[in-house]
Design a protein around this motif. Structure first.
Motif, PDB file in Angstrom:
ATOM      1  N   GLN A   1      12.108  48.359 -36.479  1.00 20.31           N
ATOM      2  CA  GLN A   1      11.558  49.700 -36.272  1.00 20.31           C
ATOM      3  C   GLN A   1      10.296  49.951 -37.091  1.00 20.31           C
ATOM      4  OE1 GLN A   1      14.656  52.574 -36.337  1.00 20.31           O
ATOM      5  NE2 GLN A   1      13.347  54.340 -35.966  1.00 20.31           N
ATOM      6  N   ILE A   2      10.168  49.302 -38.237  1.00 17.94           N
ATOM      7  CA  ILE A   2       9.043  49.535 -39.143  1.00 17.94           C
ATOM      8  C   ILE A   2       7.839  48.693 -38.716  1.00 17.94           C
ATOM      9  CG2 ILE A   2       8.238  49.407 -41.530  1.00 17.94           C
ATOM     10  CD1 ILE A   2      11.192  49.506 -42.388  1.00 17.94           C
ATOM     11  N   LEU A   3       6.682  49.314 -38.639  1.00 13.72           N
ATOM     12  CA  LEU A   3       5.432  48.584 -38.433  1.00 13.72           C
ATOM     13  C   LEU A   3       4.790  48.408 -39.805  1.00 13.72           C
ATOM     14  CD1 LEU A   3       4.144  50.320 -35.180  1.00 13.72           C
ATOM     15  CD2 LEU A   3       5.077  48.007 -35.395  1.00 13.72           C
ATOM     16  N   ASN A   4       5.136  47.319 -40.472  1.00 15.74           N
ATOM     17  CA  ASN A   4       4.623  47.038 -41.803  1.00 15.74           C
ATOM     18  C   ASN A   4       3.410  46.129 -41.654  1.00 15.74           C
ATOM     19  OD1 ASN A   4       4.459  47.055 -44.585  1.00 15.74           O
ATOM     20  ND2 ASN A   4       5.863  45.349 -44.843  1.00 15.74           N
ATOM     21  N   GLU A   5       2.227  46.762 -41.589  1.00 16.22           N
ATOM     22  CA  GLU A   5       1.002  46.022 -41.313  1.00 16.22           C
ATOM     23  C   GLU A   5       0.523  45.274 -42.547  1.00 16.22           C
ATOM     24  OE1 GLU A   5       0.054  45.596 -38.469  1.00 16.22           O
ATOM     25  OE2 GLU A   5       0.910  47.242 -37.325  1.00 16.22           O
ATOM     26  N   GLY A   6      -0.464  44.442 -42.324  1.00 12.95           N
ATOM     27  CA  GLY A   6      -1.150  43.852 -43.461  1.00 12.95           C
ATOM     28  C   GLY A   6      -2.025  44.910 -44.116  1.00 12.95           C
ATOM     29  N   ILE A   7      -2.939  44.464 -44.920  1.00 18.78           N
ATOM     30  CA  ILE A   7      -3.791  45.417 -45.649  1.00 18.78           C
ATOM     31  C   ILE A   7      -4.881  45.892 -44.699  1.00 18.78           C
ATOM     32  CG2 ILE A   7      -5.178  45.786 -47.710  1.00 18.78           C
ATOM     33  CD1 ILE A   7      -3.645  43.485 -48.993  1.00 18.78           C
ATOM     34  N   THR A   8      -4.512  46.790 -43.823  1.00 19.92           N
ATOM     35  CA  THR A   8      -5.439  47.306 -42.817  1.00 19.92           C
ATOM     36  C   THR A   8      -5.118  48.758 -42.505  1.00 19.92           C
ATOM     37  OG1 THR A   8      -6.117  47.166 -40.501  1.00 19.92           O
ATOM     38  CG2 THR A   8      -4.027  46.119 -41.050  1.00 19.92           C
ATOM     39  N   GLU A   9      -5.846  49.656 -43.138  1.00 14.64           N
ATOM     40  CA  GLU A   9      -5.670  51.070 -42.803  1.00 14.64           C
ATOM     41  C   GLU A   9      -6.132  51.342 -41.376  1.00 14.64           C
ATOM     42  OE1 GLU A   9      -7.000  50.075 -45.690  1.00 14.64           O
ATOM     43  OE2 GLU A   9      -5.523  50.810 -47.154  1.00 14.64           O
ATOM     44  N   ALA A  10      -7.191  50.662 -40.937  1.00 13.29           N
ATOM     45  CA  ALA A  10      -7.681  50.865 -39.572  1.00 13.29           C
ATOM     46  C   ALA A  10      -6.638  50.415 -38.559  1.00 13.29           C
ATOM     47  CB  ALA A  10      -8.989  50.105 -39.367  1.00 13.29           C
ATOM     48  N   GLY A  11      -6.011  49.282 -38.792  1.00 11.27           N
ATOM     49  CA  GLY A  11      -4.960  48.815 -37.896  1.00 11.27           C
ATOM     50  C   GLY A  11      -3.763  49.744 -37.901  1.00 11.27           C
TER      51      GLY A  11
ATOM     52  N   PRO B   1       8.056  54.243 -38.403  1.00  9.42           N
ATOM     53  CA  PRO B   1       7.463  54.168 -39.744  1.00  9.42           C
ATOM     54  C   PRO B   1       6.315  53.159 -39.762  1.00  9.42           C
ATOM     55  CG  PRO B   1       9.866  53.858 -39.780  1.00  9.42           C
ATOM     56  CD  PRO B   1       9.409  53.689 -38.367  1.00  9.42           C
ATOM     57  N   ILE B   2       5.165  53.576 -40.265  1.00  7.02           N
ATOM     58  CA  ILE B   2       3.978  52.721 -40.312  1.00  7.02           C
ATOM     59  C   ILE B   2       3.465  52.701 -41.751  1.00  7.02           C
ATOM     60  CG2 ILE B   2       1.630  52.372 -39.440  1.00  7.02           C
ATOM     61  CD1 ILE B   2       2.484  54.138 -37.010  1.00  7.02           C
ATOM     62  N   VAL B   3       3.228  51.511 -42.273  1.00 10.25           N
ATOM     63  CA  VAL B   3       2.745  51.411 -43.646  1.00 10.25           C
ATOM     64  C   VAL B   3       1.861  50.174 -43.768  1.00 10.25           C
ATOM     65  CG1 VAL B   3       4.844  50.195 -44.342  1.00 10.25           C
ATOM     66  CG2 VAL B   3       3.456  51.314 -46.088  1.00 10.25           C
ATOM     67  N   PRO B   4       0.703  50.296 -44.436  1.00  9.71           N
ATOM     68  CA  PRO B   4      -0.194  49.135 -44.578  1.00  9.71           C
ATOM     69  C   PRO B   4       0.113  48.301 -45.818  1.00  9.71           C
ATOM     70  CG  PRO B   4      -1.301  51.095 -45.355  1.00  9.71           C
ATOM     71  CD  PRO B   4       0.083  51.519 -44.942  1.00  9.71           C
ATOM     72  N   ASP B   5       1.234  47.578 -45.794  1.00 15.38           N
ATOM     73  CA  ASP B   5       1.567  46.639 -46.860  1.00 15.38           C
ATOM     74  C   ASP B   5       1.721  47.308 -48.223  1.00 15.38           C
ATOM     75  OD1 ASP B   5       2.232  43.999 -47.518  1.00 15.38           O
ATOM     76  OD2 ASP B   5       0.275  43.657 -48.406  1.00 15.38           O
ATOM     77  N   GLU B   6       2.201  48.542 -48.241  1.00 18.23           N
ATOM     78  CA  GLU B   6       2.423  49.250 -49.510  1.00 18.23           C
ATOM     79  C   GLU B   6       3.806  49.882 -49.537  1.00 18.23           C
ATOM     80  OE1 GLU B   6       0.707  49.445 -52.184  1.00 18.23           O
ATOM     81  OE2 GLU B   6      -1.435  49.211 -51.783  1.00 18.23           O
ATOM     82  N   ALA B   7       4.744  49.375 -48.744  1.00 14.14           N
ATOM     83  CA  ALA B   7       6.057  50.010 -48.658  1.00 14.14           C
ATOM     84  C   ALA B   7       6.747  50.060 -50.017  1.00 14.14           C
ATOM     85  CB  ALA B   7       6.932  49.273 -47.647  1.00 14.14           C
TER      86      ALA B   7
ATOM     87  N   PHE C   1       5.631  52.846 -52.251  1.00 15.84           N
ATOM     88  CA  PHE C   1       6.138  54.167 -51.902  1.00 15.84           C
ATOM     89  C   PHE C   1       7.659  54.239 -51.916  1.00 15.84           C
ATOM     90  CE2 PHE C   1       2.188  53.728 -49.130  1.00 15.84           C
ATOM     91  CZ  PHE C   1       1.353  54.185 -50.137  1.00 15.84           C
ATOM     92  N   GLY C   2       8.320  53.207 -52.425  1.00 17.70           N
ATOM     93  CA  GLY C   2       9.772  53.227 -52.525  1.00 17.70           C
ATOM     94  C   GLY C   2      10.473  53.097 -51.186  1.00 17.70           C
ATOM     95  N   MET C   3       9.854  52.395 -50.241  1.00 15.96           N
ATOM     96  CA  MET C   3      10.409  52.294 -48.890  1.00 15.96           C
ATOM     97  C   MET C   3      11.151  50.982 -48.642  1.00 15.96           C
ATOM     98  SD  MET C   3       7.294  53.913 -46.636  1.00 15.96           S
ATOM     99  CE  MET C   3       8.040  53.379 -45.086  1.00 15.96           C
ATOM    100  N   GLU C   4      11.267  50.131 -49.666  1.00 18.15           N
ATOM    101  CA  GLU C   4      11.878  48.826 -49.410  1.00 18.15           C
ATOM    102  C   GLU C   4      13.342  48.937 -48.981  1.00 18.15           C
ATOM    103  OE1 GLU C   4      11.795  49.222 -53.997  1.00 18.15           O
ATOM    104  OE2 GLU C   4      10.689  49.931 -52.242  1.00 18.15           O
ATOM    105  N   SER C   5      13.980  50.070 -49.304  1.00 22.62           N
ATOM    106  CA  SER C   5      15.373  50.242 -48.879  1.00 22.62           C
ATOM    107  C   SER C   5      15.502  50.340 -47.368  1.00 22.62           C
ATOM    108  CB  SER C   5      15.972  51.488 -49.532  1.00 22.62           C
ATOM    109  OG  SER C   5      15.258  52.646 -49.130  1.00 22.62           O
TER     110      SER C   5
ATOM    111  N   TYR D   1       2.825  57.727 -40.725  1.00 24.47           N
ATOM    112  CA  TYR D   1       2.001  56.691 -41.346  1.00 24.47           C
ATOM    113  C   TYR D   1       1.775  57.112 -42.787  1.00 24.47           C
ATOM    114  CZ  TYR D   1      -2.495  54.431 -42.552  1.00 24.47           C
ATOM    115  OH  TYR D   1      -3.509  53.768 -43.194  1.00 24.47           O
ATOM    116  N   ILE D   2       2.296  56.319 -43.718  1.00 22.74           N
ATOM    117  CA  ILE D   2       2.204  56.652 -45.137  1.00 22.74           C
ATOM    118  C   ILE D   2       1.241  55.674 -45.803  1.00 22.74           C
ATOM    119  CG2 ILE D   2       4.275  55.283 -45.705  1.00 22.74           C
ATOM    120  CD1 ILE D   2       4.891  57.456 -47.849  1.00 22.74           C
ATOM    121  N   PHE D   3       0.339  56.203 -46.611  1.00 21.44           N
ATOM    122  CA  PHE D   3      -0.753  55.401 -47.156  1.00 21.44           C
ATOM    123  C   PHE D   3      -1.234  56.005 -48.462  1.00 21.44           C
ATOM    124  CE2 PHE D   3      -2.149  58.486 -44.015  1.00 21.44           C
ATOM    125  CZ  PHE D   3      -3.105  59.223 -44.690  1.00 21.44           C
TER     126      PHE D   3
END
Length: 900
Positions: free
Chosen positions: A576-586, A530-536, A539-543, A609-611
């Motif tokens: 398991q989650i790649l919770n990036e900073g505010i970087t869509e490119a990353g 799972p990849i998300v740019p600091d918007e988990a 999208f209701g992914m905090e669980s 990758y959810i964005f």
């Protein structure tokens, strides 16, 4: 009396001074040195003191810029193992064939670049001979990001190695007839050789950082031991101006990626002229990388400079090298000794005296030829230092001459990037310089010959022996035989077939719920990334935080503020989650590394990758093209999709066009599902196609793009429609008819077909009711899950027809016999549904959200764009009025009734 201009201690440091007398002594000593020996000596002592403190582990601000000299002095250089004479000859052959390949191709006008590899030859050859690990040992080897414009040199080496032949070299940049070579590193075009597409400048360095990071991710999660893999990124100094080139430097240092080395070819030139004409790009890059926490190794001057540095007893030479701007160094490359004596040495008495001790030949050797990046010993020392350094990534700043060995017409000339060929005389001069056994008679009809010492020559045997010792050929891409992943349990998908009952559920949440079930699968759950740019949370992914963990190589070194809550913020080394900073490119670079792991490491991973859909294709479409070129597999999910669905956010958040951009990518399968069961069906089929048993003729090297919405709506049960799964996957099926929707239209009622995608189907269903109840019109509603897949299928049918094969496009098959005109609607610009218009036999019209977005409620926005249910009714009546099936006055009445 106190000096009013003196800096007071409180202005320097808020820390108390435990021994002001000692401090004063140090300051007095510095003042004395400055007075007696000058400021240069004082600065020298301060730099050395700071270096000593840093080496001793004393916490001080780092020295960001060092002198314009080599980081590793000649006396500290290790001996180069192997046969330097043979390596010299191998490099000479590769230089020759790279230039010959591009020159021979120039008669076709296909272009090519000569000067880049000429400057970087030793940077590659040293790595191939001594460092770059192949894939025949642990299966991963090293990952090499080759500078795109240097591709002719890589092809030349593969030719010497026997992996390419003369015909292929002659087909450089001519692929249509087969057996050709792509212009740049393109895995999709030459998948056995190239791993990474790099010529879209800036993406290589960014991807290399995230590849090194993903290697650690795989190891920390226990999926594969990647300790033997090193990532090498070969870059140009001009390329470093791209924002992506330096976007993730801090990440690499923060995560201590000592499995990563950047090699920046500092030939001081970009495409049109000097990189920093009035400044010094090497010094600028050194400060930038040191400031980000990287280990920096400068390899600037060749051994010919040793004599000059030994003569520099006052530091005047080093000071002058720091002063001269890059464009002037480039000028020295093209001027005679007299000019250099006057301009470089003439302004300082100490340098004037030094120049008297130097012959003209010595001056020209230093300023024309001797650069650190052109000497195997210098490069070897830098590479060895890089791979042995622990705790941080390394950047090697190697100074070279663009066009080196190609002659005076090329070296350091501003135009050399656009110069595509050498004359016969220039080739003969190059031959003599490189001491190659090529005769004048080998130039038949003025055509430059390729050179090869023979398959059993000492050069080729040595090359192959070195590669065998390092684990096989490089670069090389290998897709190791991997058994298809088992399909997840059907239960995870079937649960969506029942619908949501009375509960309203957004399709974004439906997707997240599906993934939560899939990551629990015993066989394949661990392979989801799972990849998300600091918007988990958006999208209701905090669980997923406490159950899967957020990846951090440090683990969790703090107590999270929400530790007492059920869904606390949990970081873990094996997260398991790649919770990036505010970087869509990353995040996209993460996705590319994960999506190609099946080839890079022989480990199939399933990234999603959810964005925010607006910040995907619009912002990072270049990387999505890179993803397709690199043959990546996985799921891109554009959440909070649509132009009218994200309430109140406005123009910059309102996505009305991502499916248009997605449709331009041949590897992207773009879907706009309306219902939760459609999401589940598409994901299930995507897993089968990309990771399971693909059907004959299906390309597995694709990726899926799903748009999902944040508007909670009732999720219906999956209808009992014949071959519904096929329709969902291919892009169109009839969701209901007027009759199956419980509508009893009048006898002989006019009929229309409403095609809707994504959230727009709900407006179509409401319009279906209004048309029947208020206007006596029967409407059938279709779910168009993928306009672009319908178009792709239709284009393939057209191509088949040109070959004499009869094929009916699926959209025509699906709509065959459907009564009345067709009206299509989506929450995107009309160009999205209009993709299929020419293959629809019925009368066609469409509605869409064209123009810029705006901030308002969903209802107001839909009325503004003319896509709400009432607007659909008016458009439908207009279509039927054109056909004479309703009165023309009905259109005006409806418009007035609904206040349009």
């Amino acid at each position: 009396m106190t000096d009013p201009n003196a800096i007071q201690p409180s202005e320097l440091d808020q820390l108390p001074d435990r021994d002001p007398e000692e401090t004063a002594e140090w300051q007095a000593s510095l003042d004395a040195v400055t007075k007696a020996a000058g400021p240069h000596r004082a600065a020298y002592l301060m730099r050395r003191t700071l270096e000593r403190a840093e080496g001793a582990g004393i916490a001080l601000p780092k020295l960001l810029e060092t002198d314009y000299v080599n980081s590793i002095p000649t006396s500290a250089e290790p001996a180069v193992p192997g046969d330097e004479a043979l390596e010299q000859r191998i490099t000479a052959w590769n230089r020759w064939n790279a230039a010959a390949m591009v020159t021979r191709g120039s008669k076709y006008g296909v272009g090519g670049h000569i000067a880049t590899f000429a400057s970087a030859a030793w940077l590659y050859e040293t790595g191939f001979n001594h460092f770059f690990k192949g894939k025949e040992q642990d299966g991963s080897g090293d990952q090499l990001y080759i500078q795109g414009h240097a591709s002719p040199g890589i092809y030349a080496r593969a030719f010497l190695d026997g992996r390419l032949n003369e015909e292929q070299l002659d087909n450089f940049r001519r692929e249509a007839a087969g057996n050709g070579l792509p212009s740049y590193p393109h895995p999709r075009r030459l998948p056995w050789l190239w791993e990474f597409p790099t010529v879209s400048m800036g993406l290589g360095p960014l991807s290399a950082i995230y590849q090194a990071r993903f290697n650690r991710y795989l190891a920390n999660r226990g999926i594969k031991d990647t300790a033997g893999s090193h990532v090498w990124a070969f870059l140009g100094d001009g390329e470093m101006d791209e924002p992506e080139s330096t976007a993730a430097l801090a990440l690499a240092a923060r995560e201590e990626l000592d499995n990563l080395t950047f090699v920046i070819n500092c030939n001081l030139q970009r495409l049109d002229g000097p990189v920093r004409a009035n400044f010094k790009i090497v010094q600028e890059l050194e400060a930038q990388f040191r400031g980000a926490g990287w280990n920096v190794v400068k390899t600037l001057w060749g051994t010919a400079w040793d004599e000059l540095f030994q003569l520099d007893t006052t530091g005047a030479l080093v000071r002058r090298l720091r002063q001269v701007p890059d464009a002037q160094i480039q000028t020295y490359q093209t001027r005679d000794a007299a000019y250099i004596r006057q301009d470089f040495f003439g302004g300082d008495p100490a340098l004037v005296e030094m120049a008297k001790l130097l012959s003209d030949d010595k001056i020209l050797e230093c300023f024309h030829l001797s650069r650190g990046g052109h000497e195997a010993r210098k490069v070897f020392a830098a590479y060895k230092a890089a791979v042995e350094h622990k705790g941080a990534p390394t950047v090697i700043l190697a100074q070279t001459v663009k066009g080196h060995t190609l002659g005076e017409g090329f070296a350091s000339k501003n135009a050399n990037h656009q110069m595509k060929k050498l004359s016969v005389d220039e080739f003969k001069n190059m031959r003599d310089l490189l001491e190659l056994p090529i005769k004048d008679s080998d130039f038949v009809d003025g055509v430059v010959p390729y050179g090869h010492p023979g398959a059993d020559s000492p050069e080729v045997r040595y090359l192959q022996e070195r590669r065998a010792a390092l684990g096989g050929p490089a670069p090389a891409r290998r897709v190791h035989p991997v058994a298809p992943l088992p399909a997840p349990a059907q239960k995870a998908f079937a649960s969506f077939d029942k619908g949501s009952g009375s509960q309203n559920v957004a399709t974004t949440m439906a997707f997240v719920r599906l993934v939560k079930d899939l990551v629990r699968d015993k066989e394949t759950g661990k392979r989801w990334v799972p990849i998300v740019p600091d918007e988990a949370r958006t999208f209701g992914m905090e669980s997923l935080f406490p159950s899967l963990g957020i990846y951090s190589p440090k683990g969790q070194t703090y107590e999270p503020v929400d530790r007492d809550q059920l869904m606390y913020y949990k970081e873990a080394k094996n997260g398991q989650i790649l919770n990036e900073g505010i970087t869509e490119a990353g995040s996209m670079a993460d996705f590319i590394a994960a999506s190609t792991s099946y080839a890079t490491h022989g480990e199939a991973m399933i990234p999603f990758y959810i964005f925010y859909s607006m910040f995907g294709w619009q912002r990072t479409a270049d990387q999505m093209w890179q993803l397709g070129d690199q043959l990546g597999r996985g799921f891109l999910v554009g959440a909070t999709a649509g132009r009218t669905t994200l309430t109140g956010e406005g123009l910059q958040h309102a996505d009305g066009h991502s499916p248009v951009i997605a449709a331009t990518n041949p590897a992207a399968l773009s879907y706009d599902p309306a219902f939760a069961y459609e999401v589940a069906t598409i994901v299930k089929d995507g897993l089968r196609r990309m990771y399971g048993e693909a059907a004959p003729g299906e390309d597995q090297n694709v990726f899926y793009y799903l748009t999902v919405y944040n508007e909670p709506m009732p999720q219906p049960a999956k209808p009992s429609v014949d071959r519904i799964d096929e329709g969902i996957v291919k892009g169109l099926y009839r969701f209901n008819t007027a009759e199956s929707a419980g509508i009893t239209p009048p006898a002989n009622a006019p009929r229309i077909q409403l095609l809707g995608s994504g959230t727009a189907i709900h407006w179509a269903l409401k319009a279906q009711q209004l048309l029947a109840e208020e206007w006596g019109v029967a409407a059938d509603v279709w779910s168009a899950t993928s306009w672009s897949e319908l178009r792709r299928d239709a284009l393939e049918a057209d191509e088949a027809l040109l070959r004499g094969e009869e094929r009916v496009p699926f959209v025509r098959q699906a709509l065959q016999g459907a009564e009345g005109p067709v009206l299509a609607v989506s929450d995107y610009m009309r160009q999205v549904p209009d993709q299929i218009a020419q293959w629809v036999e019925q009368d066609w019209s469409s509605l869409g959200a064209d123009g810029f977005g705006l901030s308002d409620t969903r209802e107001a926005a839909r009325r503004h764009f003319g896509v709400d249910a009432e607007s659909i009714v008016v458009a439908a009546l207009a279509q039927l009025a054109k056909r004479g099936e309703v009165k023309a006055t009905a259109v005006k009445e409806a418009r007035e009734q609904y206040g349009l």
